[in-house]
Design a protein around this motif. Sequence first.
Motif, PDB file in Angstrom:
ATOM      1  N   ARG A  60       0.818  -1.210   0.000  1.00 21.37           N
ATOM      2  CA  ARG A  60       0.000   0.000   0.000  1.00 21.37           C
ATOM      3  C   ARG A  60       0.852   1.261   0.000  1.00 21.37           C
ATOM      4  O   ARG A  60       0.548   2.244  -0.666  1.00 21.37           O
ATOM      5  CB  ARG A  60      -0.940  -0.007   1.207  1.00 21.37           C
ATOM      6  CG  ARG A  60      -2.046   1.026   1.104  1.00 21.37           C
ATOM      7  CD  ARG A  60      -2.985   0.921   2.277  1.00 21.37           C
ATOM      8  NE  ARG A  60      -2.268   1.093   3.527  1.00 21.37           N
ATOM      9  CZ  ARG A  60      -2.682   0.547   4.683  1.00 21.37           C
ATOM     10  NH1 ARG A  60      -3.773  -0.189   4.730  1.00 21.37           N
ATOM     11  NH2 ARG A  60      -1.988   0.751   5.780  1.00 21.37           N
ATOM     12  N   GLN A  61       1.946   1.211   0.769  1.00 21.70           N
ATOM     13  CA  GLN A  61       2.830   2.373   0.811  1.00 21.70           C
ATOM     14  C   GLN A  61       3.381   2.677  -0.583  1.00 21.70           C
ATOM     15  O   GLN A  61       3.491   3.829  -0.990  1.00 21.70           O
ATOM     16  CB  GLN A  61       3.973   2.118   1.789  1.00 21.70           C
ATOM     17  CG  GLN A  61       3.530   2.254   3.243  1.00 21.70           C
ATOM     18  CD  GLN A  61       4.589   1.784   4.206  1.00 21.70           C
ATOM     19  OE1 GLN A  61       5.468   1.006   3.866  1.00 21.70           O
ATOM     20  NE2 GLN A  61       4.483   2.249   5.457  1.00 21.70           N
ATOM     21  N   LEU A  62       3.733   1.617  -1.294  1.00 26.47           N
ATOM     22  CA  LEU A  62       4.250   1.764  -2.644  1.00 26.47           C
ATOM     23  C   LEU A  62       3.201   2.440  -3.533  1.00 26.47           C
ATOM     24  O   LEU A  62       3.502   3.357  -4.297  1.00 26.47           O
ATOM     25  CB  LEU A  62       4.584   0.380  -3.200  1.00 26.47           C
ATOM     26  CG  LEU A  62       5.719   0.337  -4.218  1.00 26.47           C
ATOM     27  CD1 LEU A  62       6.988   0.824  -3.570  1.00 26.47           C
ATOM     28  CD2 LEU A  62       5.890  -1.086  -4.736  1.00 26.47           C
ATOM     29  N   LEU A  63       1.975   1.953  -3.389  1.00 24.85           N
ATOM     30  CA  LEU A  63       0.872   2.502  -4.153  1.00 24.85           C
ATOM     31  C   LEU A  63       0.709   3.995  -3.864  1.00 24.85           C
ATOM     32  O   LEU A  63       0.503   4.811  -4.769  1.00 24.85           O
ATOM     33  CB  LEU A  63      -0.418   1.759  -3.768  1.00 24.85           C
ATOM     34  CG  LEU A  63      -1.330   1.266  -4.892  1.00 24.85           C
ATOM     35  CD1 LEU A  63      -0.550   0.385  -5.852  1.00 24.85           C
ATOM     36  CD2 LEU A  63      -2.506   0.507  -4.304  1.00 24.85           C
ATOM     37  N   ILE A  64       0.814   4.311  -2.574  1.00 18.14           N
ATOM     38  CA  ILE A  64       0.628   5.710  -2.160  1.00 18.14           C
ATOM     39  C   ILE A  64       1.777   6.582  -2.681  1.00 18.14           C
ATOM     40  O   ILE A  64       1.553   7.662  -3.230  1.00 18.14           O
ATOM     41  CB  ILE A  64       0.509   5.802  -0.626  1.00 18.14           C
ATOM     42  CG1 ILE A  64      -0.830   5.189  -0.193  1.00 18.14           C
ATOM     43  CG2 ILE A  64       0.618   7.244  -0.153  1.00 18.14           C
ATOM     44  CD1 ILE A  64      -0.993   5.056   1.298  1.00 18.14           C
ATOM     45  N   LEU A  65       2.994   6.080  -2.522  1.00 19.36           N
ATOM     46  CA  LEU A  65       4.152   6.838  -3.009  1.00 19.36           C
ATOM     47  C   LEU A  65       3.994   7.130  -4.499  1.00 19.36           C
ATOM     48  O   LEU A  65       4.157   8.262  -4.951  1.00 19.36           O
ATOM     49  CB  LEU A  65       5.438   6.047  -2.780  1.00 19.36           C
ATOM     50  CG  LEU A  65       6.713   6.694  -3.350  1.00 19.36           C
ATOM     51  CD1 LEU A  65       6.966   8.047  -2.705  1.00 19.36           C
ATOM     52  CD2 LEU A  65       7.918   5.784  -3.178  1.00 19.36           C
ATOM     53  N   ARG A  66       3.653   6.112  -5.199  1.00 16.62           N
ATOM     54  CA  ARG A  66       3.499   6.261  -6.637  1.00 16.62           C
ATOM     55  C   ARG A  66       2.395   7.271  -6.981  1.00 16.62           C
ATOM     56  O   ARG A  66       2.554   8.116  -7.861  1.00 16.62           O
ATOM     57  CB  ARG A  66       3.157   4.906  -7.236  1.00 16.62           C
ATOM     58  CG  ARG A  66       3.091   4.932  -8.719  1.00 16.62           C
ATOM     59  CD  ARG A  66       2.831   3.551  -9.262  1.00 16.62           C
ATOM     60  NE  ARG A  66       2.726   3.635 -10.700  1.00 16.62           N
ATOM     61  CZ  ARG A  66       3.138   2.696 -11.522  1.00 16.62           C
ATOM     62  NH1 ARG A  66       3.650   1.597 -11.044  1.00 16.62           N
ATOM     63  NH2 ARG A  66       3.024   2.853 -12.833  1.00 16.62           N
ATOM     64  N   LYS A  70      -9.689   9.655  -2.558  1.00 13.04           N
ATOM     65  CA  LYS A  70     -10.773   9.699  -3.532  1.00 13.04           C
ATOM     66  C   LYS A  70     -10.423   8.978  -4.837  1.00 13.04           C
ATOM     67  O   LYS A  70     -11.281   8.752  -5.681  1.00 13.04           O
ATOM     68  CB  LYS A  70     -11.150  11.155  -3.835  1.00 13.04           C
ATOM     69  CG  LYS A  70     -12.198  11.696  -2.846  1.00 13.04           C
ATOM     70  CD  LYS A  70     -12.652  13.086  -3.211  1.00 13.04           C
ATOM     71  CE  LYS A  70     -11.641  14.135  -2.782  1.00 13.04           C
ATOM     72  NZ  LYS A  70     -12.139  15.515  -2.876  1.00 13.04           N
ATOM     73  N   ARG A  71      -9.137   8.636  -4.998  1.00 12.83           N
ATOM     74  CA  ARG A  71      -8.730   7.947  -6.235  1.00 12.83           C
ATOM     75  C   ARG A  71      -9.299   6.542  -6.277  1.00 12.83           C
ATOM     76  O   ARG A  71      -9.432   5.866  -5.241  1.00 12.83           O
ATOM     77  CB  ARG A  71      -7.205   7.864  -6.311  1.00 12.83           C
ATOM     78  CG  ARG A  71      -6.540   9.181  -6.681  1.00 12.83           C
ATOM     79  CD  ARG A  71      -5.040   9.056  -6.575  1.00 12.83           C
ATOM     80  NE  ARG A  71      -4.515   8.105  -7.545  1.00 12.83           N
ATOM     81  CZ  ARG A  71      -3.524   8.382  -8.399  1.00 12.83           C
ATOM     82  NH1 ARG A  71      -2.982   9.581  -8.395  1.00 12.83           N
ATOM     83  NH2 ARG A  71      -3.077   7.477  -9.234  1.00 12.83           N
ATOM     84  N   ASP A  72      -9.608   6.048  -7.443  1.00 12.81           N
ATOM     85  CA  ASP A  72     -10.182   4.710  -7.595  1.00 12.81           C
ATOM     86  C   ASP A  72      -9.231   3.627  -7.104  1.00 12.81           C
ATOM     87  O   ASP A  72      -9.652   2.628  -6.533  1.00 12.81           O
ATOM     88  CB  ASP A  72     -10.529   4.453  -9.069  1.00 12.81           C
ATOM     89  CG  ASP A  72     -11.651   5.358  -9.533  1.00 12.81           C
ATOM     90  OD1 ASP A  72     -12.346   5.912  -8.647  1.00 12.81           O
ATOM     91  OD2 ASP A  72     -11.823   5.529 -10.756  1.00 12.81           O
ATOM     92  N   ASP A  73      -7.941   3.840  -7.357  1.00 16.32           N
ATOM     93  CA  ASP A  73      -6.992   2.788  -7.015  1.00 16.32           C
ATOM     94  C   ASP A  73      -6.536   2.853  -5.553  1.00 16.32           C
ATOM     95  O   ASP A  73      -5.649   2.121  -5.135  1.00 16.32           O
ATOM     96  CB  ASP A  73      -5.788   2.843  -7.964  1.00 16.32           C
ATOM     97  CG  ASP A  73      -5.118   4.204  -7.934  1.00 16.32           C
ATOM     98  OD1 ASP A  73      -5.791   5.197  -7.547  1.00 16.32           O
ATOM     99  OD2 ASP A  73      -3.934   4.312  -8.282  1.00 16.32           O
ATOM    100  N   LEU A  74      -7.115   3.751  -4.777  1.00  9.65           N
ATOM    101  CA  LEU A  74      -6.737   3.849  -3.355  1.00  9.65           C
ATOM    102  C   LEU A  74      -8.004   3.953  -2.508  1.00  9.65           C
ATOM    103  O   LEU A  74      -8.391   5.035  -2.075  1.00  9.65           O
ATOM    104  CB  LEU A  74      -5.860   5.084  -3.128  1.00  9.65           C
ATOM    105  CG  LEU A  74      -4.417   5.010  -3.607  1.00  9.65           C
ATOM    106  CD1 LEU A  74      -3.723   6.330  -3.397  1.00  9.65           C
ATOM    107  CD2 LEU A  74      -3.672   3.902  -2.876  1.00  9.65           C
ATOM    108  N   SER A  75      -8.632   2.828  -2.257  1.00  8.05           N
ATOM    109  CA  SER A  75      -9.910   2.864  -1.546  1.00  8.05           C
ATOM    110  C   SER A  75      -9.725   2.718  -0.046  1.00  8.05           C
ATOM    111  O   SER A  75     -10.339   1.881   0.599  1.00  8.05           O
ATOM    112  CB  SER A  75     -10.829   1.761  -2.084  1.00  8.05           C
ATOM    113  OG  SER A  75     -10.133   0.531  -2.072  1.00  8.05           O
ATOM    114  N   PHE A  76      -8.846   3.505   0.500  1.00 13.65           N
ATOM    115  CA  PHE A  76      -8.644   3.528   1.939  1.00 13.65           C
ATOM    116  C   PHE A  76      -9.097   4.875   2.460  1.00 13.65           C
ATOM    117  O   PHE A  76      -9.230   5.827   1.705  1.00 13.65           O
ATOM    118  CB  PHE A  76      -7.171   3.311   2.294  1.00 13.65           C
ATOM    119  CG  PHE A  76      -6.545   2.208   1.485  1.00 13.65           C
ATOM    120  CD1 PHE A  76      -6.748   0.879   1.853  1.00 13.65           C
ATOM    121  CD2 PHE A  76      -5.785   2.491   0.364  1.00 13.65           C
ATOM    122  CE1 PHE A  76      -6.183  -0.147   1.108  1.00 13.65           C
ATOM    123  CE2 PHE A  76      -5.219   1.471  -0.379  1.00 13.65           C
ATOM    124  CZ  PHE A  76      -5.407   0.156  -0.014  1.00 13.65           C
TER     125      PHE A  76
END
Lengths: 340, 340
Positions: free
Chosen positions: A5-11, A31-37
């Motif tokens: 998840r951190q990688l996803l967020i960094l990116r 609010k991004r589709d690829d980050l539903s946290f």
Amino acid sequence: MLTERQLLILRAIIDDYIQTAQPVGSRTLSKRDDLSFSSATIRNDMADLEDLGLIEKPHTSAGRIPSEVGYRYYVDHLVEKRVIDERETHHLGERLRASAQESDLLIRQAADLLSDLTNYTTVALGPNSQMNRLARIDLMPLDERRGVVLILTDQGHVEHRTVVFESPMAPDMIEEMIRFLNDRLKGTPIGQLKSRLSEEVSTLQLANREQYEHMLQLIQSTAGLQHPTSLYLGGKKNIFNQPEFQTLDTLRPFLEWIDEQERLTDWLESLPNREIYVSIGSENGILALQNCSVITSDYTLDGKTFGTIAMIGPTRMDYRHGVQMMGQLIEALRRTKLEE
Amino acid sequence: MLTERQLLILRAIIDDYIQTAQPVGSRTLSKRDDLSFSSATIRNDMADLEDLGLIEKPHTSAGRIPSEVGYRYYVDHLVEKRVIDERETHHLGERLRASAQESDLLIRQAADLLSDLTNYTTVALGPNSQMNRLARIDLMPLDERRGVVLILTDQGHVEHRTVVFESPMAPDMIEEMIRFLNDRLKGTPIGQLKSRLSEEVSTLQLANREQYEHMLQLIQSTAGLQHPTSLYLGGKKNIFNQPEFQTLDTLRPFLEWIDEQERLTDWLESLPNREIYVSIGSENGILALQNCSVITSDYTLDGKTFGTIAMIGPTRMDYRHGVQMMGQLIEALRRTKLEE
DNA sequence: GATTAGCACTCAGTAAATATGAGTGCTAAT
DNA sequence: ATTAGCACTCATATTTACTGAGTGCTAATC
């Protein structure tokens, strides 16, 4: 080690920041589709990423921006190099071929093309003609007091200079000397031409030695000229559209630096010889470019090593796109044959 | 008609404004040694000058600044042209002589010199080689498929281009053709070279007509190259120090305009042919230069008309100094002999 | 009649005062 | 482990008031 998840967020932070040039907040990301946290979850991960030095905040109540370390991580781990889109590369090749009769033209075209593709400023350096070999040397009289010295290399590079004789020269003497020099010096690398000239003539025993010496001197002065490489700038205007260069404090050093051709050439020649190399922010060590990143690459033309091309943008540059465009351009150049 | 005092005041306003770039108030003026009138008196005269359109105020409670009409009056009536300081001119001549071996070098040096003297940006245009005459044409083979076409003019200007043969060329055929072309075309103005080439060859009746045609085409493509003039910019950085160019809105158009070499050349060539000509503010008709004034002059070198040199600064430029420096420079150039 | 002193008025520029809102870190509940 | 909630921070925008350089006009003076 970063979690998934951190990688996803960094990116996401970097991608977003590259696009908007604005600090990225946790709510925006959630609010991004690829980050539903939830934003809180993201905030926690952001705090971790900050501890690792990958991102930072301009001030307490702003979102996060990537640090140079963050960009470095991004470039090293999240950008695929050398993904060649055959169609695109072919298309670039077509556009290059139109200029392929002359190396200078081609270099200029390559620089313009790359800056068109990326909207960044580009610099292209042609072959260093010090490595070229002498194809022919000539001295053509203009009138009884002046002549033009010509130096042709095997790569089609030409140096010329108008010279003035101290005293009138006999045409047949000139002819004789030129024939002699061509016989002896053909194939000499241009870088060594000046010293080789002296050597050869010192072996001669001739009547009009003095005149020969003088003529030689004129020819030497041409050989020593500082025109070894051709340099082209593409898309200089692009810098005006970058939000980080909207103030004179940042713009002025950049423009002053990039206008200094000689320094630019030295810099490009001093770069490590690699395929595609990304220098991020202050890594380049140049004060005027402290907020810039540079993607450089040597390129080959028709198989032969030819020169260096560089792309200069703000540290917040689109590394993925930049690296890919650079890759496709040098691939297209590699496949281009000069003199079609 | 202006009174003595009004003239004094106009001059003081312009001189002051040129120095400070700030609107000039009546009280400031009344404190000057050469204006021992009360501020009220000066205000009255200022009102008159404003009615005449010579000065204007940016807003109600500011001082006055010169209008373009005011600058025009100043330049036409209050600036002495062609005041030659022998010592200074001589000194300039010395500095030019160091670069006098080559015309390109000299032009560059002239541009740099003038921008050093004035702290404005300068542009120097070399001779238009369209007027040069052919001294010699040559085609040197590099290998069996490529050669270099050379065109030399009587002024020592050289054009060259690498060309590729469709099929291998016999050396003696090339030689024959070149000899023929030199015989027929020597002395032809470069501008007419391309059309003259066609004419001459069409008169020929030869065996290998096809090959000749091809070769001719290659030579023609060189003759038509767009390198007719050399252009140099001096002191581009100077613009950064001008207070009216401290914002991007003004700076950007200027820099973008001045970087466009081709347009710059066309512009310089289109200027009226005069000794020293001052264009004030919007008079030049160029949007990017609406807040700039330009001092231009044709110059001669060693007696022969040679090129054009221009000095570009803000409308609030030091016309007196600029005109004088320009005058001395072209005088120094006039006395300089090329090829010493 | 020309010059000057005096005064009310204008307005760009600056500084201080206040409001806004995007974003954070932390805690407690889920 | 995740999320809702809340107090807190701080850059930025908006308002307000103040300052001062400069003007135009009128009446007094030379």
